[in-house]
Write an enzyme that holds these catalytic residues in place. Structure first.
Site, PDB file in Angstrom:
ATOM      1  N   SER A  99     -19.727 129.703  18.923  1.00 32.17           N
ATOM      2  CA  SER A  99     -19.743 131.008  19.578  1.00 32.17           C
ATOM      3  C   SER A  99     -19.670 132.154  18.575  1.00 32.17           C
ATOM      4  CB  SER A  99     -18.567 131.118  20.545  1.00 32.17           C
ATOM      5  OG  SER A  99     -18.715 130.250  21.625  1.00 32.17           O
TER       6      SER A  99
ATOM      7  N   HIS B  77     -15.397 136.739  23.544  1.00 27.65           N
ATOM      8  CA  HIS B  77     -14.478 135.683  23.966  1.00 27.65           C
ATOM      9  C   HIS B  77     -13.855 134.952  22.772  1.00 27.65           C
ATOM     10  CE1 HIS B  77     -18.047 132.831  23.724  1.00 27.65           C
ATOM     11  NE2 HIS B  77     -17.093 132.044  23.270  1.00 27.65           N
TER      12      HIS B  77
ATOM     13  N   ASP C 289     -20.342 140.202  26.077  1.00 28.68           N
ATOM     14  CA  ASP C 289     -19.693 139.206  25.229  1.00 28.68           C
ATOM     15  C   ASP C 289     -19.963 139.440  23.741  1.00 28.68           C
ATOM     16  OD1 ASP C 289     -18.045 137.082  24.714  1.00 28.68           O
ATOM     17  OD2 ASP C 289     -19.570 135.540  25.054  1.00 28.68           O
TER      18      ASP C 289
END
Length: 416
Positions: free
Chosen positions: A324, A219, A249
């Site tokens: 992230s 992402h 992911d």
């Protein structure tokens, strides 16, 4: 006649937090067989969500919605369903026979199962031609004709109603472009203003081989036309995407051949336990906070993620947007996970009435190693030996922990 009435009822009932008392539609969404519009909470009169629905010959009605907070959901409704309110179900969806995802649905109404759609699933949903949904022994096929335009129309609906109000609702299919609402918010925006229609964001990555292979979250890189990475205090380099796995992911990037990395992360080759200490390193809110990476500590709270998803660790080490894709270390400085996100506090509060505190997630090394093996990356594993101070773990990580910068445009996205 009964089908039309049930379709209308499904639109009104759609909810993630029990907002079954809805009024509408205001304005309209008409794309192919999809119909819908904007809806308000009948108790407060406030804008609630935009939704569209279409019936299928298998007796199931699909309802797609985006609420005022930007959350997407997919609901399966049928007059033949008889669920207990609050009942949960796992629904595996496969798109075009390739991409797969598991949705976790709840029966907020006795005749409907509603599931939050992660953003990567929304993208796949709007591009796919066929969806196969499996729940228990039930297997259902759905032709996804016109899902791209209906997603765009619903995003347009939410944007316009929030800006202009329900009283100015009109035809939301007019002027609906590729929905920016489906794009991941990869971190804080940069200090400078991006051009109109441009997307940008920041994440974290870490080098896993001497050849310059870099791991981050899918992402973080999804929708980017240009990716750059830089170690703290060093010049940025252009990165290219080698492979990605939206379901887990994960993404693999490659540094230029001119870049050299004497140090890179090693992956722990021993099981991990609940209660073990961890260290998370990343670049949260880059441009607003420090330009250096930040270090947080905590423990492994659980060996599974949401709904017992065993691909993830639940950790107490605080993470924020921008973390992230960052490395999660054990106390010997070895990789035990890839930071992927945190529990959305406001969304959970809307459902439960309580704000969750410090519930964060990381992808386990099992999924990471499978991904790297499939990408033929010469990573290294090691047995943990002794404990290091947090300052030493951070000091070692400086040589291979990268700020990942994403730049993208709507035009670039349209070509993908």
């Amino acid at each position: 006649m009964w089908l039309k009435s049930f379709v209308a009822a499904a639109l009104l009932q759609l909810s993630l937090a029990g907002l079954a008392y809805a009024a509408g539609p205001f304005g309209s969404v008409n794309v192919g067989n999809w119909i819908g519009g904007a809806f308000s909470n009948d108790q407060t009169g406030a804008f609630s969500h935009c939704a569209a629905t279409t019936p299928y010959a298998n007796g199931v009605i699909l309802v797609v919605s985006q609420n005022a907070a930007g959350t997407w959901s997919l609901a399966f409704a049928s007059p033949s369903y008889h669920f207990n309110k609050g009942e949960n179900a796992a629904i595996d969806v496969t798109f075009d026979g390739q991409e797969q995802a598991r949705l976790f649905a709840t029966a907020y109404q006795t005749n409907m199962l509603t599931a939050i759609m992660p953003l990567n699933v929304v993208r796949t949903f709007q591009k796919a031609g066929l969806m196969v949904a499996t729940a228990g022994r039930a297997v259902l096929n759905f032709d996804l004709t016109s899902t791209g335009p209906v997603i765009a129309a619903l995003a347009n609906c939410v944007t316009k109603v929030k800006a202009d109000g329900l009283d100015k609702a009109g035809d939301f299919t007019k002027g609906a472009a590729k929905p920016a609402a489906v794009a991941d918010k990869q971190g804080a925006p940069p200090a400078g203003k991006a051009g109109r229609g441009a997307k940008s964001g920041f994440g974290t990555g870490f080098v896993v081989s001497a050849n310059g292979h870099i791991v981050t979250n899918n992402h973080v890189i999804d929708g980017c036309s240009e990716l750059k990475g830089n170690l703290t205090g060093e010049a940025a380099m252009v990165l290219r995407v080698v492979s990605s796995d939206a379901n887990n992911d994960l993404a693999l990037l490659q540094a230029p051949s001119t870049a050299t990395f004497k140090e890179f992360a090693r992956i722990r080759d021993r099981s991990f336990r609940s209660g073990d200490s961890v260290v998370a390193i990343g670049f949260p809110y880059h441009g607003l906070l420090t330009s250096d990476f930040t270090v947080t500590t905590g423990i492994v709270s659980s060996l599974s993620g949401m709904h017992n998803d065993t691909r993830f660790l639940q950790i107490s080490a605080p993470v924020q947007p921008g973390n992230s894709g960052g490395p999660l270390f054990d106390t010997s400085g070895q990789i035990v996970g890839v930071v992927t996100g945190k529990l959305p506090g406001l969304r959970i509060a809307a459902v439960t009435g309580n704000i969750p505190e410090n519930i964060n997630f990381a992808i386990k090394t099992g999924a990471l190693r499978d991904f790297l093996d499939n990408s033929v990356v010469p990573y290294q594993t090691v047995e943990p030996k002794g404990e290091l101070k947090t300052t030493d773990i951070a000091g070692n990580a400086r040589a291979y922990t990268m700020l990942i910068s994403c730049n993208g445009t709507e035009q670039a996205d349209a070509k993908k």
